[in-house]
Design a protein around this motif. Structure first.
Motif, PDB file in Angstrom:
ATOM      1  N   ARG A 177       0.979  -0.986   0.137  1.00 12.68           N
ATOM      2  CA  ARG A 177      -0.044   0.116  -0.044  1.00 12.68           C
ATOM      3  C   ARG A 177       0.886   1.343   0.209  1.00 12.68           C
ATOM      4  O   ARG A 177       0.649   2.145  -0.634  1.00 12.68           O
ATOM      5  CB  ARG A 177      -0.921   0.101   1.279  1.00 12.68           C
ATOM      6  N   SER A 178       2.028   1.251   0.686  1.00 13.11           N
ATOM      7  CA  SER A 178       3.078   2.279   0.701  1.00 13.11           C
ATOM      8  C   SER A 178       3.722   2.547  -0.461  1.00 13.11           C
ATOM      9  O   SER A 178       4.146   3.567  -0.831  1.00 13.11           O
ATOM     10  CB  SER A 178       3.835   2.302   1.947  1.00 13.11           C
ATOM     11  N   PHE A 179       4.357   1.383  -1.117  1.00 10.71           N
ATOM     12  CA  PHE A 179       5.351   1.120  -2.098  1.00 10.71           C
ATOM     13  C   PHE A 179       4.610   1.804  -3.557  1.00 10.71           C
ATOM     14  O   PHE A 179       5.426   2.601  -4.146  1.00 10.71           O
ATOM     15  CB  PHE A 179       5.663  -0.102  -2.496  1.00 10.71           C
ATOM     16  N   GLY A 180       3.351   1.486  -3.870  1.00 11.86           N
ATOM     17  CA  GLY A 180       2.907   1.952  -5.222  1.00 11.86           C
ATOM     18  C   GLY A 180       2.913   3.268  -5.177  1.00 11.86           C
ATOM     19  O   GLY A 180       3.291   4.088  -6.188  1.00 11.86           O
ATOM     20  N   PRO A 181       2.107   4.202  -4.398  1.00  9.98           N
ATOM     21  CA  PRO A 181       2.068   5.574  -4.433  1.00  9.98           C
ATOM     22  C   PRO A 181       3.377   6.112  -4.139  1.00  9.98           C
ATOM     23  O   PRO A 181       3.531   7.283  -4.960  1.00  9.98           O
ATOM     24  CB  PRO A 181       1.213   5.443  -3.229  1.00  9.98           C
ATOM     25  N   ALA A 182       4.474   5.421  -3.407  1.00  7.12           N
ATOM     26  CA  ALA A 182       5.546   6.270  -3.237  1.00  7.12           C
ATOM     27  C   ALA A 182       6.334   6.344  -4.570  1.00  7.12           C
ATOM     28  O   ALA A 182       6.880   7.125  -4.852  1.00  7.12           O
ATOM     29  CB  ALA A 182       6.391   5.440  -2.047  1.00  7.12           C
ATOM     30  N   ILE A 183       6.285   5.122  -5.243  1.00  3.70           N
ATOM     31  CA  ILE A 183       7.101   5.186  -6.732  1.00  3.70           C
ATOM     32  C   ILE A 183       6.130   6.291  -7.728  1.00  3.70           C
ATOM     33  O   ILE A 183       7.029   7.274  -8.139  1.00  3.70           O
ATOM     34  CB  ILE A 183       6.823   4.002  -7.468  1.00  3.70           C
ATOM     35  N   LEU A 184       5.020   6.260  -7.648  1.00  4.41           N
ATOM     36  CA  LEU A 184       4.460   7.208  -8.473  1.00  4.41           C
ATOM     37  C   LEU A 184       4.557   8.765  -7.843  1.00  4.41           C
ATOM     38  O   LEU A 184       4.666   9.949  -8.890  1.00  4.41           O
ATOM     39  CB  LEU A 184       2.927   6.922  -8.583  1.00  4.41           C
ATOM     40  N   GLY A 185       4.576   9.048  -6.837  1.00  2.70           N
ATOM     41  CA  GLY A 185       4.457  10.301  -6.075  1.00  2.70           C
ATOM     42  C   GLY A 185       5.956  10.472  -5.659  1.00  2.70           C
ATOM     43  O   GLY A 185       6.321  11.772  -5.042  1.00  2.70           O
ATOM     44  N   ASN A 186       6.863   9.898  -6.004  1.00  4.16           N
ATOM     45  CA  ASN A 186       8.408   9.986  -5.437  1.00  4.16           C
ATOM     46  C   ASN A 186       8.342  10.478  -4.033  1.00  4.16           C
ATOM     47  O   ASN A 186       9.109  11.455  -3.537  1.00  4.16           O
ATOM     48  CB  ASN A 186       8.885  11.092  -6.569  1.00  4.16           C
ATOM     49  N   ALA A 187       7.607   9.696  -3.148  1.00  3.02           N
ATOM     50  CA  ALA A 187       7.721   9.897  -1.589  1.00  3.02           C
ATOM     51  C   ALA A 187       8.523   9.102  -0.914  1.00  3.02           C
ATOM     52  O   ALA A 187       8.113   8.053  -0.388  1.00  3.02           O
ATOM     53  CB  ALA A 187       6.105   9.973  -1.336  1.00  3.02           C
ATOM     54  N   TRP A 188       9.901   9.070  -0.703  1.00  6.79           N
ATOM     55  CA  TRP A 188      10.572   8.528  -0.238  1.00  6.79           C
ATOM     56  C   TRP A 188      11.356   8.624   1.003  1.00  6.79           C
ATOM     57  O   TRP A 188      12.028   7.980   1.671  1.00  6.79           O
ATOM     58  CB  TRP A 188      11.996   7.936  -1.127  1.00  6.79           C
ATOM     59  N   ASN A 189      10.808  10.065   1.557  1.00  4.57           N
ATOM     60  CA  ASN A 189      11.385  10.407   2.777  1.00  4.57           C
ATOM     61  C   ASN A 189      10.786   9.587   3.797  1.00  4.57           C
ATOM     62  O   ASN A 189       9.510   9.522   4.284  1.00  4.57           O
ATOM     63  CB  ASN A 189      10.921  11.914   3.001  1.00  4.57           C
ATOM     64  N   ASN A 190      11.553   8.807   4.593  1.00  9.07           N
ATOM     65  CA  ASN A 190      11.171   7.984   5.772  1.00  9.07           C
ATOM     66  C   ASN A 190      10.423   6.806   5.409  1.00  9.07           C
ATOM     67  O   ASN A 190       9.941   6.038   6.086  1.00  9.07           O
ATOM     68  CB  ASN A 190      10.460   8.491   6.934  1.00  9.07           C
ATOM     69  N   HIS A 191      10.513   6.284   3.945  1.00 12.22           N
ATOM     70  CA  HIS A 191       9.776   5.123   3.463  1.00 12.22           C
ATOM     71  C   HIS A 191      10.031   3.925   4.047  1.00 12.22           C
ATOM     72  O   HIS A 191       9.266   3.212   4.278  1.00 12.22           O
ATOM     73  CB  HIS A 191      10.058   5.286   2.003  1.00 12.22           C
TER      74      HIS A 191
END
Length: 302
Positions: free
Chosen positions: A263-277
């Motif tokens: 659930r976290s990984f997919g949106p993180a890739i599309l949204g480039n949200a890697w801070n504290n991922h």
């Protein structure tokens, strides 16, 4: 003494006497009830004796586990089920965040109505998706759940299953986040980072890891006791959905309440949200390991 003989019209059995003279052909449950009225009976070639009042689950193991509800699905079909269910879960969860305009509150604490809406969406989505897939793949939809099942039941759910499920779930999560671009404006999605989980500025990474571990431990423990353990399978989807709802009420203001690396990984890739991922991997995995240890040590019944 009466004997239950297996027939080709499964899961019915034939009620016969010791001379193999057939008396009646009974569905499994009816045969067990009939047996409870007799002094005692023996079930076919398995040799299981049924005493009065005993239920059908005391019949031969191969009889109770090979009924119409447990069709043998191939690992490919199981992975396809995990892929599509995770895709839909991520799409619904991240889509709800867009719908309630959660992106306009980036950097602020979400209001109670927003928290409740997101929690309901995730809980209800898990409820229906687990109900749809639990008889196929087990309804994991979550690498942390698959890890917990592997640790507690690795003879039936081996490493090959674990790796296949995790890959299917991660790819499903990416696909679900990608489909959002066909529904919402790209500017809106970028503003909310596609609904990716983010640690609140008011909390430390240690707070985040501990919370994710605790929330995931609760989730995995409930899954092991209701979906893996045969004693509670009838109400497993509802119980799991309720846990997801409760976990989101607690976790949204802190970490966004992931409990699920896919659930976290997919949106993180599309949204480039890697801070504290990394929090959304370490926390759920630690919680899953803890839950599996508690289950295997104290709560396992099968």
């Amino acid at each position: 003494e009466m004997v239950f003989e297996e027939t080709q019209h499964y899961p019915s059995v034939e009620l016969s006497n010791k001379g193999n003279q057939q008396i009646a052909n009974y569905p499994l449950a009816d045969a067990a009830r009939t047996a409870s009225q007799l002094r005692y009976c023996t079930f076919g070639r398995s040799g299981t004796t049924i005493m009065p009042g005993e239920s059908s689950y005391l019949l031969s193991t191969r009889t109770t586990i090979q009924d119409e509800n447990e069709f043998k699905w191939s690992i490919l079909k199981k992975c396809i089920a995990e892929f599509f269910a995770t895709l839909l879960f991520v799409f619904i969860g991240c889509g709800t965040i867009q719908t309630v305009s959660f992106e306009n509150q980036v950097g602020k604490d979400p209001d109670p109505q927003t928290v409740l809406t997101i929690a309901f969406a995730h809980g209800l989505a898990i409820f229906v998706l687990v109900a749809a897939t639990v008889k196929i793949s087990g309804g994991h939809l979550n690498p942390a759940v698959s890890l917990g099942v592997f640790l507690s039941n690795h003879k039936e759910f081996n490493f090959k299953h674990l790796a296949s499920y995790v890959i299917s779930q991660l790819v499903g999560g990416i696909a679900g986040a990608t489909i959002l671009m066909g529904v919402y404006p790209l500017s809106t999605l970028k503003n909310s980072k596609f609904g990716a989980h983010q640690l609140s500025a008011d909390f430390t990474v240690g707070n985040g890891v501990l919370l994710e571990a605790m929330l995931t431990a609760l989730l995995v423990l409930v899954i092991l006791r209701t979906a893996v353990d045969r004693s509670g399978q009838d109400y497993a989807p509802l119980a799991i959905g309720i846990v997801i709802f409760i976990d989101h009420l607690i976790g949204i203001p802190v970490t966004g309440a992931s409990m699920n690396p896919a659930r976290s990984f997919g949106p993180a890739i599309l949204g480039n949200a890697w801070n504290n991922h990394w929090i959304y991997w370490v926390g759920p995995m630690v919680g899953s390991i803890f839950a599996a240890a508690v289950y295997c040590t104290f709560l396992r019944t099968k």
